[in-house]
Scaffold this active site. Structure first.
Site, PDB file in Angstrom:
ATOM      1  N   LYS A  48      -1.071   3.408 -12.266  1.00  5.69           N
ATOM      2  CA  LYS A  48      -1.826   3.474 -11.017  1.00  5.69           C
ATOM      3  C   LYS A  48      -2.650   2.207 -10.794  1.00  5.69           C
ATOM      4  O   LYS A  48      -2.690   1.660  -9.688  1.00  5.69           O
ATOM      5  CB  LYS A  48      -2.754   4.692 -11.012  1.00  5.69           C
ATOM      6  CG  LYS A  48      -2.045   6.007 -10.850  1.00  5.69           C
ATOM      7  CD  LYS A  48      -3.081   7.115 -10.859  1.00  5.69           C
ATOM      8  CE  LYS A  48      -2.529   8.423 -10.396  1.00  5.69           C
ATOM      9  NZ  LYS A  48      -3.578   9.435 -10.226  1.00  5.69           N
ATOM     10  N   ASP A  49      -3.322   1.750 -11.847  1.00  2.00           N
ATOM     11  CA  ASP A  49      -4.167   0.566 -11.717  1.00  2.00           C
ATOM     12  C   ASP A  49      -3.351  -0.686 -11.414  1.00  2.00           C
ATOM     13  O   ASP A  49      -3.777  -1.537 -10.630  1.00  2.00           O
ATOM     14  CB  ASP A  49      -4.994   0.358 -12.989  1.00  2.00           C
ATOM     15  CG  ASP A  49      -6.076   1.411 -13.184  1.00  2.00           C
ATOM     16  OD1 ASP A  49      -6.285   2.236 -12.266  1.00  2.00           O
ATOM     17  OD2 ASP A  49      -6.704   1.407 -14.263  1.00  2.00           O
ATOM     18  N   GLU A  72       0.837  -1.210   0.000  1.00  2.00           N
ATOM     19  CA  GLU A  72       0.000   0.000   0.000  1.00  2.00           C
ATOM     20  C   GLU A  72       0.872   1.260   0.000  1.00  2.00           C
ATOM     21  O   GLU A  72       0.556   2.244  -0.672  1.00  2.00           O
ATOM     22  CB  GLU A  72      -0.943   0.006   1.191  1.00  2.00           C
ATOM     23  CG  GLU A  72      -1.923   1.159   1.173  1.00  2.00           C
ATOM     24  CD  GLU A  72      -2.819   1.167  -0.051  1.00  2.00           C
ATOM     25  OE1 GLU A  72      -2.965   2.253  -0.661  1.00  2.00           O
ATOM     26  OE2 GLU A  72      -3.381   0.118  -0.402  1.00  2.00           O
TER      27      GLU A  72
END
Length: 124
Positions: free
Chosen positions: A96-97, A71
């Site tokens: 980003k994905d 994360e």
């Protein structure tokens, strides 16, 4: 102590300060990391309540550490992409994905492993 050793020590201390600053910033600004840490507390409390073995507890800590670490990396990638471009570019979206997918995939695997640990603990 020589001067070189003092410089190395100062850089080491500063790197720990920088890492701590990054963690605190993510905790202050990122909703997902707060949710993941809350889930981690629940998982640890439940694990303690059903008396998981020390070996399983170590596995659980590694899984929690993996989710939180991914994360943090995801957050860094998102911020870096936003720094480079604010436009809706397909490559920025893909970066980003894909980073988000890494967190999701590891989280799913962690949940599956945790379920196995719970069943092994309760029904062995």
């Amino acid at each position: 102590m020589n001067g070189r050793h003092l410089r190395v020590h100062k850089r080491l201390v500063q790197s720990f300060k920088d890492a701590n600053s990054g963690l605190l910033l993510a905790l202050a600004q990122e909703r997902n990391i707060k949710l993941q840490l809350s889930a981690a507390v629940l998982v640890l409390c439940f694990s303690w309540s059903i008396h998981v073995s020390l070996t399983y507890l170590v596995v659980i800590f590694v899984l929690i550490g993996g989710v939180i670490s991914l994360e943090l990396i995801n957050t860094a990638i998102e911020r870096l992409v936003d720094l480079v471009t604010k436009e809706n570019h397909p490559m920025a979206k893909a970066a980003k994905d894909t980073a988000a997918a890494a967190v999701w995939w590891f989280s799913v695997m962690a949940a599956v492993i945790f379920i196995v640990i719970v069943f092994a603990t309760l029904f062995h």
